[in-house]
Design an enzyme around this catalytic site. Structure first.
Site, PDB file in Angstrom:
ATOM      1  CG  PHE A 249      -2.201  -0.873   0.938  1.00  0.00           C
ATOM      2  CD1 PHE A 249      -2.405  -1.535  -0.267  1.00  0.00           C
ATOM      3  CD2 PHE A 249      -3.160  -1.017   1.928  1.00  0.00           C
ATOM      4  CE1 PHE A 249      -3.534  -2.325  -0.485  1.00  0.00           C
ATOM      5  CE2 PHE A 249      -4.299  -1.799   1.721  1.00  0.00           C
ATOM      6  CZ  PHE A 249      -4.488  -2.451   0.521  1.00  0.00           C
TER       7      PHE A 249
ATOM      8  CG  ASN B   1       8.360  -4.135  -0.653  1.00  0.00           C
ATOM      9  OD1 ASN B   1       7.323  -4.380  -0.055  1.00  0.00           O
ATOM     10  ND2 ASN B   1       8.456  -4.242  -1.967  1.00  0.00           N
TER      11      ASN B   1
ATOM     12  CG  ASP C   1       2.477  -9.082  -5.410  1.00  0.00           C
ATOM     13  OD1 ASP C   1       2.800  -8.310  -4.495  1.00  0.00           O
ATOM     14  OD2 ASP C   1       3.268  -9.456  -6.289  1.00  0.00           O
TER      15      ASP C   1
END
Length: 446
Positions: free
Chosen positions: A64, A95, A311
């Protein structure tokens, strides 16, 4: 306390479909029966005649983009798109910038979500080659699991030291989610493509660069290490048929040490779609052949693959318009994941009961999520009401992800989400996300 009564629904839960009513008080399902009468005149009544009611979808893999990458999206915008897609709970990946590899950074994300998220939230804790001490400090009742990048990493998140992997696998008791692609194989393939095409590498080379060999080499090594160490691993986004041979269906999901996930794009697209969709279907791992897609479907249906996820990883249109080596991988998917899977239900490729198992029940079971993922008395009222005979077309005007595009633009879905209920609150109703939020932090039964 707010009361809601859903009437005349076709309730899909635990492998069955039955007609009945669901009574919600506050954030909890209090009653499920063939017929329930509203005793309080202030009860909100939703007539679900002809519609299906499913448990809220739990997406175990989203990006997000907050903090640090909010020009692509943020927790508020992307969780709004999620509830529009029937996703009531998400687990976000580490990440971001800065990376979620320390407890203070994890706490920062939790604070942002508490203030802005439309959906229930949990944040994966990221591993590196040198943060095992920090990993071992996490609160196992608040953190969904650990995420390791064995390929396609950002920052210093590539965990490429086998001794470190063995130590993490043997010492960490939480489920460890993995991105598996062999970097050396990919680098060699990329260099070969650069030698052939220079900077004008065509997008059709993507599945050759991020090849089936690169995926299998990494995932097979991870599975072997897990068997040696007793690690509880969950391999994200399988993309190849060969990888499905690494997993089995002999045990119930709670007893499996080694599990796997497949994403919507690897079930929907194949390498034949690059010519039309271009970089808008550039993901890591890459969308591969029709044969790979067929084998992924086979493994999903026979329970070697346990979970369906998105994903979701938005990038701007400008970023996606760059040359191959400068174009990021990933795309928005949360809003269209459930409608896409229901399209396969219409085609007879999968049952709606199986969709619920893979998108709702199994993520809850796999990550030990407390009181979510099922339609049960005493459970949180996370529900999705779906009209399977109300077509709509994906256009730029109805895309809610901040990036403003979707690989499904132009697709007409036969099924429409009419309501998404998060902890008893109507978070979404017919293309409108509620300004009021009622999301909760996930808790885990460990």
């Amino acid at each position: 306390m707010k009361k809601t009564l859903i009437k005349n629904a076709k309730i899909v839960n635990e492998g069955t479909i039955f007609e009945g009513d669901i009574f919600i008080e506050g954030d909890t399902i209090l009653e499920i029966d063939e017929s329930i009468s509203a005793k309080d005149p202030n009860t909100i009544i939703i007539d679900a005649e002809g519609k299906y009611v499913l448990p809220g979808v739990i997406d175990d893999q989203v990006h997000f983009r907050e903090p640090g990458l909010t020009h692509k999206g943020n927790i508020a915008s992307e969780s709004a798109a999620a509830v529009a897609g029937g996703i009531t709970t998400f687990m976000e990946q580490p990440n971001t910038k800065p990376q979620t590899t320390t407890i203070p950074e994890w706490e920062n994300k939790m604070a942002i979500a508490a203030a802005t998220s439309h959906a229930n939230y949990g944040f994966m804790f990221g591993g590196t080659n040198n943060n095992l001490d920090e990993i071992l400090k996490v609160d196992i009742n608040r953190v969904p699991g650990i995420k390791l990048f064995l390929g396609s990493s950002t920052g210093n998140m590539l965990v490429n030291d086998e001794e470190v992997l063995k130590e993490i696998f043997s010492k960490v008791k939480l489920r460890i989610s993995l991105h598996c692609e062999d970097e050396d194989t990919i680098k060699a393939n990329l260099q070969q493509a650069l030698n052939t095409y220079g900077e004008e590498i065509p997008i059709t080379e993507h599945p050759k660069i991020r090849s089936a060999e690169a995926c299998y080499k990494s995932s097979s090594k991870a599975v072997e290490l897990a068997k040696q160490t007793g690690g509880r691993i969950h391999v994200f986004h399988l993309s190849t048929g060969k990888e499905t041979e690494l997993f089995d269906n002999k045990l119930p999901i709670e007893q499996k040490q080694i599990t796997a996930e497949v994403c919507i794009h690897h079930l929907w697209f194949s390498d034949e779609d690059y010519k039309e969709k271009g970089a808008f279907i550039k993901w890591n791992p890459a969308v591969k052949t029709k044969s790979d897609r067929d084998q992924l479907w086979e493994a999903l249906l026979d329970d070697r693959i346990d979970v369906i996820a998105t994903d979701h990883a938005p990038h701007t249109i400008e970023e996606k318009s760059n040359t191959y080596t400068n174009c990021p991988s990933g795309g928005p998917l949360v809003q269209h994941a459930l409608p896409a899977m229901l399209q396969f239900v219409h085609e007879g490729k999968i049952s709606i009961e199986k969709v619920v198992e893979k998108m709702c029940h199994n993520p809850a079971r796999l990550f030990d999520i407390e009181k979510r993922g099922y339609i049960r008395k005493g459970y949180k009222a996370d529900l999705v009401i779906v009209d399977t005979n109300n077509p709509w077309t994906v256009t730029k005007d109805n895309i809610l992800a901040s990036c403003g595009w979707s690989p499904f633009e132009g697709v007409t879905f036969k099924s429409r989400i009419s309501h998404t209920i998060v902890n008893g609150h109507i978070a979404y109703h017919n293309f409108k996300v509620s300004a009021e939020r009622n999301a909760q932090e996930l808790s885990f039964n460990r």
